[in-house]
Design a protein around this motif. Structure first.
Motif, PDB file in Angstrom:
ATOM      1  N   GLU A  78     -12.975  -5.460   0.655  1.00 33.32           N
ATOM      2  CA  GLU A  78     -13.977  -4.384   0.983  1.00 33.32           C
ATOM      3  C   GLU A  78     -14.261  -3.176  -0.010  1.00 33.32           C
ATOM      4  O   GLU A  78     -15.332  -2.895  -0.480  1.00 33.32           O
ATOM      5  N   ILE A  79     -13.170  -2.907  -0.406  1.00 34.75           N
ATOM      6  CA  ILE A  79     -13.208  -1.685  -1.525  1.00 34.75           C
ATOM      7  C   ILE A  79     -13.928  -2.079  -2.679  1.00 34.75           C
ATOM      8  O   ILE A  79     -14.707  -1.468  -3.583  1.00 34.75           O
ATOM      9  N   PHE A  80     -13.570  -3.282  -3.191  1.00 36.44           N
ATOM     10  CA  PHE A  80     -13.944  -4.027  -4.378  1.00 36.44           C
ATOM     11  C   PHE A  80     -15.574  -4.190  -4.159  1.00 36.44           C
ATOM     12  O   PHE A  80     -16.266  -3.828  -4.981  1.00 36.44           O
ATOM     13  N   ARG A  81     -15.868  -4.576  -3.029  1.00 42.17           N
ATOM     14  CA  ARG A  81     -17.318  -5.005  -2.767  1.00 42.17           C
ATOM     15  C   ARG A  81     -18.147  -3.879  -2.511  1.00 42.17           C
ATOM     16  O   ARG A  81     -19.026  -3.686  -3.314  1.00 42.17           O
ATOM     17  N   VAL A  82     -17.589  -2.647  -1.839  1.00 39.20           N
ATOM     18  CA  VAL A  82     -18.836  -1.553  -1.688  1.00 39.20           C
ATOM     19  C   VAL A  82     -18.587  -0.773  -2.969  1.00 39.20           C
ATOM     20  O   VAL A  82     -19.398  -0.231  -3.317  1.00 39.20           O
ATOM     21  N   PHE A  83     -17.237  -0.510  -3.580  1.00 38.33           N
ATOM     22  CA  PHE A  83     -17.192   0.696  -4.656  1.00 38.33           C
ATOM     23  C   PHE A  83     -17.148   0.160  -6.017  1.00 38.33           C
ATOM     24  O   PHE A  83     -17.491   0.996  -6.851  1.00 38.33           O
ATOM     25  N   ALA A  84     -16.573  -1.063  -6.255  1.00 32.87           N
ATOM     26  CA  ALA A  84     -16.435  -1.466  -7.809  1.00 32.87           C
ATOM     27  C   ALA A  84     -17.809  -1.377  -8.235  1.00 32.87           C
ATOM     28  O   ALA A  84     -18.840  -1.689  -7.781  1.00 32.87           O
ATOM     29  N   GLY A  85     -17.558  -0.830  -9.751  1.00 37.06           N
ATOM     30  CA  GLY A  85     -18.935  -0.808 -10.412  1.00 37.06           C
ATOM     31  C   GLY A  85     -19.870   0.464 -10.030  1.00 37.06           C
ATOM     32  O   GLY A  85     -20.688   0.607 -10.768  1.00 37.06           O
ATOM     33  N   THR A  86     -19.266   1.300  -9.152  1.00 38.52           N
ATOM     34  CA  THR A  86     -20.066   2.562  -9.069  1.00 38.52           C
ATOM     35  C   THR A  86     -19.069   3.592  -9.139  1.00 38.52           C
ATOM     36  O   THR A  86     -17.916   3.309  -9.791  1.00 38.52           O
ATOM     37  N   ASP A  87     -19.620   4.718  -9.376  1.00 37.93           N
ATOM     38  CA  ASP A  87     -18.626   5.961  -9.640  1.00 37.93           C
ATOM     39  C   ASP A  87     -17.949   6.411  -8.611  1.00 37.93           C
ATOM     40  O   ASP A  87     -18.302   7.260  -7.824  1.00 37.93           O
ATOM     41  N   GLU A 122     -13.096   5.627   4.919  1.00 33.41           N
ATOM     42  CA  GLU A 122     -11.645   6.008   5.193  1.00 33.41           C
ATOM     43  C   GLU A 122     -10.699   4.887   5.477  1.00 33.41           C
ATOM     44  O   GLU A 122     -11.146   4.004   6.372  1.00 33.41           O
ATOM     45  N   TYR A 123      -9.578   4.824   5.105  1.00 27.65           N
ATOM     46  CA  TYR A 123      -8.851   3.882   5.092  1.00 27.65           C
ATOM     47  C   TYR A 123      -7.428   4.369   5.394  1.00 27.65           C
ATOM     48  O   TYR A 123      -6.530   4.832   4.442  1.00 27.65           O
ATOM     49  N   PRO A 124      -6.818   4.240   6.763  1.00 30.96           N
ATOM     50  CA  PRO A 124      -5.506   4.570   7.211  1.00 30.96           C
ATOM     51  C   PRO A 124      -4.571   3.811   6.298  1.00 30.96           C
ATOM     52  O   PRO A 124      -4.729   2.741   6.392  1.00 30.96           O
ATOM     53  N   PHE A 125      -3.345   4.378   6.128  1.00 28.61           N
ATOM     54  CA  PHE A 125      -2.443   3.699   5.541  1.00 28.61           C
ATOM     55  C   PHE A 125      -1.070   4.013   6.052  1.00 28.61           C
ATOM     56  O   PHE A 125      -0.858   4.854   6.699  1.00 28.61           O
ATOM     57  N   HIS A 126      -0.113   3.007   5.724  1.00 32.25           N
ATOM     58  CA  HIS A 126       1.372   3.382   6.198  1.00 32.25           C
ATOM     59  C   HIS A 126       2.250   4.066   5.299  1.00 32.25           C
ATOM     60  O   HIS A 126       2.127   3.507   4.053  1.00 32.25           O
ATOM     61  N   LEU A 127       2.635   5.210   5.491  1.00 35.71           N
ATOM     62  CA  LEU A 127       3.553   5.958   4.537  1.00 35.71           C
ATOM     63  C   LEU A 127       5.060   6.288   5.339  1.00 35.71           C
ATOM     64  O   LEU A 127       4.792   6.942   6.016  1.00 35.71           O
ATOM     65  N   GLY A 128       6.005   5.491   4.706  1.00 33.66           N
ATOM     66  CA  GLY A 128       7.218   5.867   5.606  1.00 33.66           C
ATOM     67  C   GLY A 128       7.671   7.451   5.259  1.00 33.66           C
ATOM     68  O   GLY A 128       7.323   7.930   4.093  1.00 33.66           O
ATOM     69  N   SER A 129       8.627   7.727   5.817  1.00 27.64           N
ATOM     70  CA  SER A 129       9.017   9.190   5.855  1.00 27.64           C
ATOM     71  C   SER A 129       9.988   9.305   4.706  1.00 27.64           C
ATOM     72  O   SER A 129       9.650  10.407   4.168  1.00 27.64           O
ATOM     73  N   PHE A 130      10.672   8.421   4.167  1.00 27.12           N
ATOM     74  CA  PHE A 130      11.368   8.383   2.923  1.00 27.12           C
ATOM     75  C   PHE A 130      10.454   8.558   1.809  1.00 27.12           C
ATOM     76  O   PHE A 130      10.620   9.557   0.905  1.00 27.12           O
TER      77      PHE A 130
END
Lengths: 432, 174
Positions: free
Chosen positions: B117-126, B148-156
């Motif tokens: 999705e990120i490639f489709r929507v945003f690649a080739g744009t600024d 917005e894309y939530p992601f997992h970030l471990g505490s460490f």
């Protein structure tokens, strides 16, 4: 519930759990070379922390560019050399006494079953052939390892690779591991540990096991562990004979690190070794593997026999058997690099160096140089190398160059033919 | 904490290895800064021009198994010295990923559909992105829209990013 070897080693070395599933382990060995260590050393100095956690557990070698090829590599060697002296690191192997790190450190008896080992080099997994948890790390992990003797790892899931049966004549550990990487793919084992087992592994020499473990990283694995057995004990015996009354005692002690029969694995891969044939890579990724017969006739410019994968005495013996009394193709050049001075001397004593030289090989001192396109055999653009090394990445051995990974037997046969070809030691379907 | 935002460099390929990110011949440098001109020099990607395309970027979006191969921390360093402290991919090679966090930089793993999705929507744009380690949300925008894309970030991993890397984190602790 039984444990895998990796779980046993983690449980015995865990000093902290910063987050469930992550363990900080105490280290038994920190290995260092002149490419990834100097920046760690300089950073430690800049932080006012120029010290080491235990000089006896740190081993260092100059191997990637040896002897120095220019001022920059001379500086790298100097930083490592001065640091080793300053910090009383006894086991530092300078030019002349040096070999490829993953060949010389095992040869000196520095790996023992149950050990945790790190090095700033991705092929550190080689040492897991000794039933160790040995893992390649970056410079920051190395730096902290040097300073504190600890390193953080995710608790490993383990892939069991069970290999049974006899390898056909002319088929070697290199063919097996390339076949395994093809099956797993280049990231099929990422973040995981591989544990090898089965009758094929049991009957392998330590040299062959090191070839196998060496390339675990090419499937993304952290470590590629072989079980400890009498072959391990025999290899280590000169270094451990004062610690144990008998070899059986040593075996008993070391066997406790072997995986329990009821250990739990993320997955198991079964391989029938008797069905394998010689293989080689064809693309720019180590999982792009084909039978040698399908690549037969592919033109090469250079043949290289050496590296931490296949620069050991057994490898040179196999190649020499094929080269004896013959000349390499006049169309190509060939290079052999015995991986350590000890291997070099053995090869001299056994007449193997004569065979290589009479065949038309360039014999170099021990170094990693050519494998990563640093020195001693760099390719020109558009050139092709048949190589016993471990990476066929685009430009790996020189910008614009192409690498076909293969066993020493296939490489030797290819040197004679000038094109990729199966070795005469393989009696299966030949050059179809 | 390092800057975790900037214009996106899109690298539409899997298995980009560390030899491509920084070729071995530059590993003889004794300073990280000296690596700067050679970022992604050997990247095998049609249309990519390392001399032009890296400049002014602050993040990379790519596919699977980014950073495979050699353990060289020169790979994160060369990104860092080109002001790229953030790489977003389906997944990473273990050593590269650890090296990034050890330097106080960040890897974000997103499912293949979201990377698509990120490639489709945003690649080739600024396209511009910004990662917030506290909220664990990646925000990507261009002149048309923001996603917005939530992601997992471990505490460490989060602690490493906050501390500015493993040495800072571990020196006090061990």
């Amino acid at each position: 519930m039984g444990k895998t070897t990796a779980q046993k080693i983690f449980d015995a070395h865990r000093v902290d759990v910063p987050e469930p599933g992550i363990s900080v382990l105490s280290l038994d060995r920190v290995f260092c070379h002149e490419i990834t260590t100097p920046i760690a050393i300089n950073d430690l100095c800049a932080r006012g922390m120029d010290r080491v956690f235990d000089p006896a557990k740190i081993k260092a070698v100059i191997d990637h560019v040896s002897p120095a090829k220019d001022s920059k590599t001379a500086e790298q060697g100097k930083v490592l050399r001065d640091w080793a002296r300053r910090n009383h690191i006894q086991d530092f192997y300078d030019i002349g006494r040096n070999g490829v790190c993953h060949a010389i450190f095992p040869e000196k008896g520095f790996c023992r079953p149950g050990y945790t080992i790190i090095m700033g080099d991705s092929h550190t997994c080689t040492h897991s052939a000794f039933c160790c948890f040995a893992a390649g790390v970056g410079t920051t992990d190395l730096e902290l390892g040097i300073l504190k003797g600890v390193c953080a790892f995710h608790d490993p899931e383990t892939i069991q690779i069970r290999v049974n049966g006899k390898l056909p004549d002319g088929v070697y550990a290199k063919d097996l591991i390339l076949t395994i990487i093809q099956k797993l793919t280049v990231n099929g084992a990422t973040g995981k540990v591989i544990e090898f087992c089965g009758s094929t592994i049991d009957s392998m020499s330590m040299e062959a096991r090191m070839t196998l473990s060496n390339m675990a990283i090419e499937a993304g694995a952290t470590s590629g562990i072989c079980p400890a057995d009498m072959t391990t004990v025999e290899y280590l015996w000169p270094f451990i004979k004062d610690e144990f009354k008998t070899k059986e005692d040593a075996l008993r002690e070391y066997s406790r690190w072997n995986a329990d029969p009821d250990a739990e694995y993320a997955s198991t891969l079964e391989i029938d070794a008797s069905q394998l044939e010689p293989v080689a890579t064809f693309g720019y990724k180590p999982d792009q593997v084909k039978p040698v017969r399908e690549l037969a006739g592919t033109r090469v410019d250079q043949v290289y026999i050496g590296s931490c994968t296949n620069g050991r005495i057994e490898d040179l013996r196999i190649a020499a058997k094929i080269l004896q009394g013959k000349k390499i193709s006049p169309e190509i050049r060939a290079i052999v690099s015995p991986a350590t001075p000890h291997i070099f001397k053995q090869a001299l004593d056994e007449g193997i160096i004569d065979i290589f030289m009479d065949a038309g090989f360039c014999v170099t001192n021990p170094t990693c140089g050519a494998c990563l396109g640093m020195s001693n055999g760099v390719l020109a653009s558009g050139e092709v190398c048949a190589s016993t090394t471990n990476r066929n990445f685009n430009g790996r051995m020189g910008k614009g160059g192409m690498v076909h990974l293969m066993s020493p037997a296939t490489a030797a046969a290819t040197a004679l033919a000038g094109t990729i070809t199966n070795s005469p030691l393989y009696h299966g379907e030949r050059n179809a | 904490m390092k800057n975790l935002s900037g214009k996106i460099l899109f690298l539409d390929r899997s298995d980009i290895n560390t030899d491509e990110i920084i070729p071995a011949k530059y590993l003889t440098e004794l300073s990280k800064e000296a690596l700067k001109p050679y970022c992604l020099e050997d990247l095998n990607l049609p249309g990519f021009n390392p001399a032009k395309d890296v400049q002014g970027k602050g993040a990379i979006v790519t596919r699977a198994n980014f950073g495979c191969g050699s353990s060289r921390e020169h790979a994160p360093w060369v990104l860092e010295y080109n002001n790229i402290n953030l790489v977003i991919a389906e997944n990473f090679a273990r050593i590269f990923r650890q090296n990034m966090f050890n330097c106080g930089m960040m890897c974000i793993e997103l499912p293949p559909e979201q990377i698509d999705e990120i490639f489709r929507v945003f690649a080739g744009t600024d396209a511009f992105c910004s990662a917030d380690p506290d909220k664990a949300v990646l925000t990507i925008s261009n002149d048309r829209e923001t996603r917005e894309y939530p992601f997992h970030l471990g505490s460490f991993d989060k602690a490493l990013v906050k501390a500015g890397g493993w040495i800072n984190y571990a020196d006090k602790k061990y």
